[in-house]
Design an enzyme around this catalytic site. Structure first.
Site, PDB file in Angstrom:
ATOM      1  N   GLN A 274      -9.424  10.384  33.666  1.00 48.70           N
ATOM      2  CA  GLN A 274     -10.168  11.311  33.950  1.00 48.70           C
ATOM      3  C   GLN A 274     -10.195  12.635  32.830  1.00 48.70           C
ATOM      4  OE1 GLN A 274      -7.939  10.154  36.784  1.00 48.70           O
ATOM      5  NE2 GLN A 274      -9.576   8.581  37.014  1.00 48.70           N
TER       6      GLN A 274
ATOM      7  N   ASP B 146     -14.329  10.174  30.581  1.00 49.58           N
ATOM      8  CA  ASP B 146     -15.449   9.321  29.658  1.00 49.58           C
ATOM      9  C   ASP B 146     -15.541   9.977  28.301  1.00 49.58           C
ATOM     10  OD1 ASP B 146     -15.608   7.805  32.171  1.00 49.58           O
ATOM     11  OD2 ASP B 146     -17.427   8.986  32.798  1.00 49.58           O
TER      12      ASP B 146
ATOM     13  N   GLY C 177     -12.219   4.167  33.859  1.00 52.29           N
ATOM     14  CA  GLY C 177     -12.770   3.212  33.181  1.00 52.29           C
ATOM     15  C   GLY C 177     -12.618   3.392  31.730  1.00 52.29           C
ATOM     16  N   HIS C 178     -11.660   2.663  30.982  1.00 49.65           N
ATOM     17  CA  HIS C 178     -11.533   2.830  29.555  1.00 49.65           C
ATOM     18  C   HIS C 178     -11.870   1.878  28.604  1.00 49.65           C
ATOM     19  CE1 HIS C 178      -8.149   6.036  30.719  1.00 49.65           C
ATOM     20  NE2 HIS C 178      -9.399   6.455  31.317  1.00 49.65           N
TER      21      HIS C 178
ATOM     22  N   GLY D  50     -13.828   8.915  25.742  1.00 44.79           N
ATOM     23  CA  GLY D  50     -13.632   7.679  24.749  1.00 44.79           C
ATOM     24  C   GLY D  50     -11.986   7.835  24.748  1.00 44.79           C
ATOM     25  N   LYS D  51     -11.158   7.978  25.684  1.00 40.05           N
ATOM     26  CA  LYS D  51      -9.814   8.237  25.608  1.00 40.05           C
ATOM     27  C   LYS D  51      -9.203   6.716  25.273  1.00 40.05           C
ATOM     28  CE  LYS D  51      -9.654   9.688  29.997  1.00 40.05           C
ATOM     29  NZ  LYS D  51     -10.990   9.934  29.934  1.00 40.05           N
ATOM     30  N   GLY D  52      -9.781   5.618  26.089  1.00 31.47           N
ATOM     31  CA  GLY D  52      -9.578   4.179  25.936  1.00 31.47           C
ATOM     32  C   GLY D  52      -9.475   3.756  24.343  1.00 31.47           C
TER      33      GLY D  52
END
Ligand code: GDP
Ligand code: IMO
Ligand code: MG
Length: 423
Positions: free
Chosen positions: A224, A13, A40-41, A15-17
């Site tokens: 992840q 989480d 969840g991105h 902030g990859k997306g």
């Protein structure tokens, strides 16, 4: 001729997306290489907020090809929901989203096994997202799994039945722990399988080799974070895949010498969702403020994320394991208003102070040691360039760069695509 990687350096989480979406304009192909719908991105732009679980974060770009690699595990039901949610965007899926024939499928019974296994662990539970990730990778390495390419074979239903029967036997040993209606789950599953067949199934390693040879630019999107890696994470409180750089090689079929830049992404503080040790975790007002201002709730499960100060021992470890060439710091805006900012620089152990990430970071083995820096009061969310940064924020960035011996090339000051500052 290379492929760049973008990986989370903490417990997910980071902030990859958001950053993959921002960078997609520089790439021809965006490829996911591991994990599954446990991810969840979140992407925000033009007033929309969108969460992707299996689909790579380049999907909103008009021309980029998105690839789900062999290392990913796919739940056809969740995948179908993701496709349905994207309907308003009129995406030309068969031309924009390809799936590796070698990616493994999450069956309804994998999810049941995940739930039963967690329920049986009681207090020792992993805090899994319960998406069937662990059981699916277990069948993969146990050589029992079913792959995307199998669903078009004449004997696919027999293979499914065989694996299901094996799972039902296993589930019988968890009797009473979970309740389920398998017939209902299967009805939805088989419908989703038919939908999945509408997308191109490809030999993704071959597609990538050809693309790289033709000079196309590829970005591999991690899921992840490094501290959830099956080998290098805080085992057993980890996920079941290789989330670190090596996972891109096995999860896409690209050779180590084809890897170019490795972008390591981290939050200006730390979060963790699920169980497991977290040395810098805060249980006070500061932690509560980070969670509230940062809106730290899981994008997949909605669970509150645990929050704490940045941990340089863990970050240095993740940078080394991944061979990070550039850093990206997210969510500095969340720390605005803190009088003092703490940075963990070492762990106190029974053998003295250490700076390397040890075998166990359980509280009985390590206590974080901090330095303190001045905070900043200014709101960062409207800033558009580095020269507008408050001095204390610049000092924070400069200190982290020096300690981590890697340049911070992107500073994110809000969830929107536009709130991204390149240095
Ligand atoms: P991922 O799994 O690494 O893609 O990250 P998630 O999407 O699960 O979590 C990151 C959360 O932080 C999302 O809600 C993003 O919209 C949000 N976010 C990303 N970058 C920033 C930032 O710089 N500032 C703030 N305030 N929020 C951000
Ligand atoms: P993204 O890609 C944060 C955590 C779970 C649990 C452990 C094992 O959005 O960063 P699993 O479902 O894999 O069996 O769960 O890993 N976890 C994540 N935490 N972000 C994620 O993905 C995660 N995917 C799994 O909370 O502790
Ligand atoms: Mg996430």
């Amino acid at each position: 001729m290379s492929i760049d990687l973008l990986l989370g350096l903490q417990w997910g989480d980071e902030g990859k997306g958001k950053i993959v979406d921002v960078l997609t304009k520089n790439y021809d192909i965006i490829a996911r290489f591991q994990g599954g719908p446990n991810a969840g991105h979140t992407l925000k732009f033009d007033g929309f907020s969108h969460v992707l679980h299996t689909i790579p974060s380049g999907i909103f770009h008009p021309t980029a090809l998105n690839l789900i690699g062999n290392g990913v595990v796919i739940d056809p039901v969740i995948f179908q929901t993701e496709i349905d949610k994207l309907e308003p965007f009129n995406i030309d899926f068969p031309n924009k989203l390809f799936i590796s024939k070698k990616a493994h499928l999450i069956l309804p019974t994998h999810r049941l096994l995940d739930a039963a296994s967690e329920a049986s662990k009681g207090k020792a539970k992993i805090g899994s997202t319960l998406k069937g990730i662990g059981p699916t990778y277990m069948d993969k390495t146990g050589r029992n799994g079913i792959r995307v390419g199998d669903i078009v074979l004449p004997d696919w239903k027999d293979r499914y039945e065989n694996l299901k029967q094996k799972h039902l036997k296993m589930l019988s040993s968890f009797e009473g722990l979970i309740e389920f209606d398998l017939a209902a789950l299967e009805e939805v599953f088989f419908k989703a399988i038919e939908e999945l067949k509408k997308l191109p199934f490809v030999d993704s390693e071959n597609l990538l080799h050809t693309a790289i040879k033709e000079g196309k630019k590829v970005l591999a999107e991690g899921a992840q974070g490094s501290l959830l890696d099956i080998d290098f994470g805080t085992y057993p409180f980890v996920t079941s895949s290789t989330t670190t750089a090596a996972g891109a090689c096995t999860g896409l079929g690209v050779a180590p010498n084809a890897i170019g830049d490795v972008f390591g992404i981290f939050k200006a503080y730390t979060t963790r969702v699920g169980s497991g040790p977290f040395p810098t975790e805060l249980f006070d007002e500061d932690g509560e403020t980070m969670g509230r201002v940062g809106m730290e709730f899981g994008a997949t499960t909605g669970r509150a994320r645990r929050c704490g100060w940045i941990d340089l021992v863990a970050l240095k470890y993740a940078i080394r394991v991944n061979g990070v060439t550039q850093l990206m710091m997210m969510k500095g805006d969340v720390l605005s208003g803190f009088e003092k900012i703490k940075v963990c620089t070492s762990y106190k152990t029974k053998d003295g102070s250490i700076k390397h990430f040890p075998f166990s970071i359980d509280p009985e083995h390590v206590t974080p040691e901090y330095i303190e820096m001045e905070g900043w009061k200014e709101d960062l969310t409207e800033l558009t360039a580095e020269d507008q940064f408050p001095k204390a924020f610049n000092d924070y960035i400069a200190y982290l760069e020096k300690e981590l011996e890697t340049p911070i090339k992107i500073v994110s000051v809000g969830p929107d695509r536009k709130q991204t500052i390149f240095r």
